[in-house]
Scaffold this motif. Structure first.
Motif, mmCIF file in Angstrom:
data_model
loop_
_atom_site.group_PDB
_atom_site.id
_atom_site.type_symbol
_atom_site.label_atom_id
_atom_site.label_comp_id
_atom_site.label_asym_id
_atom_site.label_seq_id
_atom_site.Cartn_x
_atom_site.Cartn_y
_atom_site.Cartn_z
ATOM 1 N N VAL A 95 0.830 -1.208 0.000
ATOM 2 C CA VAL A 95 0.000 0.000 0.000
ATOM 3 C C VAL A 95 0.866 1.261 0.000
ATOM 4 O O VAL A 95 0.346 2.370 0.042
ATOM 5 C CB VAL A 95 -0.957 0.024 1.210
ATOM 6 N N ARG A 96 2.205 1.089 -0.027
ATOM 7 C CA ARG A 96 3.140 2.213 -0.126
ATOM 8 C C ARG A 96 4.357 1.775 -0.935
ATOM 9 O O ARG A 96 4.667 0.591 -1.002
ATOM 10 C CB ARG A 96 3.543 2.723 1.270
ATOM 11 N N ASP A 97 5.033 2.746 -1.539
ATOM 12 C CA ASP A 97 6.159 2.462 -2.425
ATOM 13 C C ASP A 97 7.501 2.444 -1.717
ATOM 14 O O ASP A 97 8.464 1.849 -2.211
ATOM 15 C CB ASP A 97 6.228 3.494 -3.551
ATOM 16 N N THR A 98 7.593 3.125 -0.588
ATOM 17 C CA THR A 98 8.829 3.152 0.194
ATOM 18 C C THR A 98 8.490 2.999 1.668
ATOM 19 O O THR A 98 7.346 3.221 2.087
ATOM 20 C CB THR A 98 9.613 4.461 -0.010
ATOM 21 N N VAL A 99 9.498 2.645 2.455
ATOM 22 C CA VAL A 99 9.315 2.427 3.886
ATOM 23 C C VAL A 99 10.379 3.229 4.645
ATOM 24 O O VAL A 99 11.578 3.094 4.360
ATOM 25 C CB VAL A 99 9.471 0.927 4.221
ATOM 26 N N PRO A 100 9.962 4.078 5.602
ATOM 27 C CA PRO A 100 10.955 4.802 6.405
ATOM 28 C C PRO A 100 11.675 3.854 7.358
ATOM 29 O O PRO A 100 11.060 2.936 7.911
ATOM 30 C CB PRO A 100 10.101 5.817 7.172
ATOM 31 N N VAL A 101 12.974 4.063 7.539
ATOM 32 C CA VAL A 101 13.754 3.165 8.391
ATOM 33 C C VAL A 101 14.612 3.966 9.367
ATOM 34 O O VAL A 101 14.922 5.135 9.135
ATOM 35 C CB VAL A 101 14.663 2.229 7.557
ATOM 36 N N ASN A 102 14.985 3.307 10.450
ATOM 37 C CA ASN A 102 15.865 3.924 11.435
ATOM 38 C C ASN A 102 17.298 3.408 11.292
ATOM 39 O O ASN A 102 17.540 2.347 10.725
ATOM 40 C CB ASN A 102 15.370 3.663 12.859
ATOM 41 N N ALA A 103 18.231 4.189 11.800
ATOM 42 C CA ALA A 103 19.605 3.719 11.973
ATOM 43 C C ALA A 103 19.677 2.923 13.272
ATOM 44 O O ALA A 103 18.841 3.094 14.167
ATOM 45 C CB ALA A 103 20.565 4.903 12.019
ATOM 46 N N THR A 104 20.666 2.036 13.359
ATOM 47 C CA THR A 104 20.856 1.236 14.565
ATOM 48 C C THR A 104 22.274 1.435 15.093
ATOM 49 O O THR A 104 23.247 1.251 14.355
ATOM 50 C CB THR A 104 20.625 -0.261 14.289
ATOM 51 N N VAL A 105 22.366 1.804 16.367
ATOM 52 C CA VAL A 105 23.662 1.983 17.018
ATOM 53 C C VAL A 105 23.860 0.857 18.023
ATOM 54 O O VAL A 105 23.145 0.787 19.026
ATOM 55 C CB VAL A 105 23.753 3.354 17.721
ATOM 56 N N PRO A 106 24.808 -0.063 17.773
ATOM 57 C CA PRO A 106 25.087 -1.128 18.745
ATOM 58 C C PRO A 106 25.666 -0.538 20.036
ATOM 59 O O PRO A 106 25.846 0.688 20.154
ATOM 60 C CB PRO A 106 26.117 -2.005 18.012
ATOM 61 N N ALA A 107 25.990 -1.400 20.965
ATOM 62 C CA ALA A 107 26.499 -0.950 22.260
ATOM 63 C C ALA A 107 27.972 -0.570 22.160
ATOM 64 O O ALA A 107 28.846 -1.136 22.831
ATOM 65 C CB ALA A 107 26.293 -2.030 23.314
ATOM 66 N N VAL A 108 28.248 0.424 21.311
ATOM 67 C CA VAL A 108 29.623 0.891 21.098
ATOM 68 C C VAL A 108 29.923 2.043 22.044
ATOM 69 O O VAL A 108 29.010 2.675 22.584
ATOM 70 C CB VAL A 108 29.820 1.347 19.634
ATOM 71 N N PRO A 109 31.208 2.355 22.258
ATOM 72 C CA PRO A 109 31.541 3.555 23.033
ATOM 73 C C PRO A 109 30.979 4.806 22.362
ATOM 74 O O PRO A 109 30.847 4.863 21.138
ATOM 75 C CB PRO A 109 33.080 3.557 23.023
ATOM 76 N N ALA A 110 30.674 5.801 23.147
ATOM 77 C CA ALA A 110 30.047 7.021 22.623
ATOM 78 C C ALA A 110 30.885 7.654 21.514
ATOM 79 O O ALA A 110 30.333 8.222 20.561
ATOM 80 C CB ALA A 110 29.826 8.014 23.764
ATOM 81 N N ARG A 111 32.190 7.548 21.601
ATOM 82 C CA ARG A 111 33.051 8.184 20.595
ATOM 83 C C ARG A 111 32.886 7.560 19.210
ATOM 84 O O ARG A 111 33.250 8.184 18.191
ATOM 85 C CB ARG A 111 34.512 8.092 21.023
ATOM 86 N N GLU A 112 32.357 6.335 19.135
ATOM 87 C CA GLU A 112 32.200 5.660 17.851
ATOM 88 C C GLU A 112 30.839 5.931 17.202
ATOM 89 O O GLU A 112 30.594 5.513 16.066
ATOM 90 C CB GLU A 112 32.396 4.154 18.024
ATOM 91 N N VAL A 113 29.965 6.607 17.895
ATOM 92 C CA VAL A 113 28.613 6.840 17.386
ATOM 93 C C VAL A 113 28.605 7.583 16.047
ATOM 94 O O VAL A 113 27.897 7.183 15.115
ATOM 95 C CB VAL A 113 27.760 7.565 18.446
ATOM 96 N N PRO A 114 29.351 8.682 15.884
ATOM 97 C CA PRO A 114 29.299 9.389 14.596
ATOM 98 C C PRO A 114 29.669 8.501 13.409
ATOM 99 O O PRO A 114 29.042 8.588 12.343
ATOM 100 C CB PRO A 114 30.308 10.523 14.784
ATOM 101 N N ALA A 115 30.666 7.632 13.572
ATOM 102 C CA ALA A 115 31.079 6.757 12.477
ATOM 103 C C ALA A 115 29.997 5.745 12.142
ATOM 104 O O ALA A 115 29.769 5.426 10.963
ATOM 105 C CB ALA A 115 32.380 6.043 12.834
#
Length: 332
Positions: A77-97
């Motif tokens: 009933v739709r052509d595209t689906v919105p999705v989220n990013a997933t951040v594993p349990a990494v140190p905070a400094r690795e989040v931007p990458a």
């Protein structure tokens, strides 16, 4: 759709390919994902239950793979689906990458309650996500049932300052989810609760709705036995749904997209952007987020990539035996 006879073991094994796909970042304790792909008259299906699942639980994943390869799915009933990013349990400094791998995703799911880490690690990680995506983005956390009621209450009271969209499976038991919702309301902590494992691993997935244990449900195609089965469960709970995935190849993600595309209502971004966690895939046109969305389109495995990432012979034997055991649990 849904009424094709189920293939027997020989037919399933005849179209089998087993691959090992490396991950970009460690997730759930693994650095690679091994999946079995089954080819049928409608295309490819993915069978990839985690190794600890026995034949009965794995049979639902096999039913979903058979549905994809033999029966097909409802019209979208739709052509595209919105999705989220997933951040594993990494140190905070690795989040931007990590977030840099997700094109245009303004919703982020953050793993919390990781064994060996503490509450401050979770706070730092969520804070780093909020810094990257800004005040307009949506942040949700996923504890995978790792908190007690008291721990969840304390953690969410601290994390609510980052404007959480919801907390996914903060406690393991359905009854604890219901009690947590009451405790959060009494404490004035306005964080909705989503049920994941309490839906996909439960003998009675509708118990969540009966007990008032969640504000929304997270559904995955494979653990629920296919798109048709998942649609029925969502309809019967009467709760908003988020479609998610479990480190699938693009073949497995295509089934999740089919479910999200067929839902009558889709209020939240879906956890189907996990293809960005793979360093390799089975198709030269992988399902990866673009501008925060996935297209509803067909996905075909590439023979060259299947060969390049083929699992070792002993692993192929292991998957053949697993498919045989899971098929014995299915009727027809």
């Amino acid at each position: 759709m849904g009424d094709a006879p189920r293939p027997g073991v020989a037919e399933l094994l005849d179209g089998l390919a087993v691959v090992t796909l490396p991950l970009n970042v460690r997730f759930r304790g693994v650095t690679e994902r091994e999946v079995a792909l089954i080819r049928g008259p409608r295309g490819w299906g993915e069978f990839a239950p985690f190794v600890e699942y026995g034949p009965a639980e794995a049979s639902r994943w096999l039913a979903a793979a058979i549905e994809a390869a033999w029966s097909g799915w409802p019209d979208p009933v739709r052509d595209t689906v919105p999705v989220n990013a997933t951040v594993p349990a990494v140190p905070a400094r690795e989040v931007p990458a990590v977030l840099a791998r997700y094109d245009g995703c303004d919703t982020v799911k953050v793993k919390v309650a990781e064994p060996g880490q503490d509450e401050q690690d979770d706070v730092d990680r969520v804070a780093a996500v909020r810094d990257v995506i800004g005040p307009e983005g949506r942040v949700r956390v996923d504890a995978n049932g790792g908190w007690s009621i008291a721990q969840a209450g304390d953690a969410l009271a601290r994390l609510r300052r980052y404007d959480l969209e919801y907390a996914e499976q903060p406690c393991a038991a359905v009854g604890d989810l219901a009690r947590l919702r009451v405790a959060l309301a009494r404490a004035g902590v306005e964080v909705p609760v989503a049920a994941d494992e309490s839906i996909r691993k439960a003998e009675d997935p509708l118990e969540v709705a009966r007990l008032g244990a969640a504000d929304l449900v997270v559904v995955k195609v494979a653990p629920l036995g296919g798109v048709d089965a998942a649609l029925r469960i969502v309809a019967e709970t009467g709760l908003p749904a988020v479609v998610s995935s479990a480190i699938d190849s693009s073949i497995g993600l295509r089934a999740g997209v089919a479910l999200a595309a067929a839902l009558p209502s889709l209020e939240h971004a879906c956890g189907l952007g996990t293809g960005a966690m793979l360093a390799a895939d089975v198709t030269d046109e992988p399902l990866r987020p673009h501008d925060g969305r996935l297209p509803v389109r067909e996905v075909t495995a590439d023979p060259g990539l299947l060969e390049a990432h083929a699992a070792a012979p002993d692993r192929v034997t292991w998957w053949r035996e697993r498919i045989t055991a899971a098929r014995a649990q299915l009727p027809g």
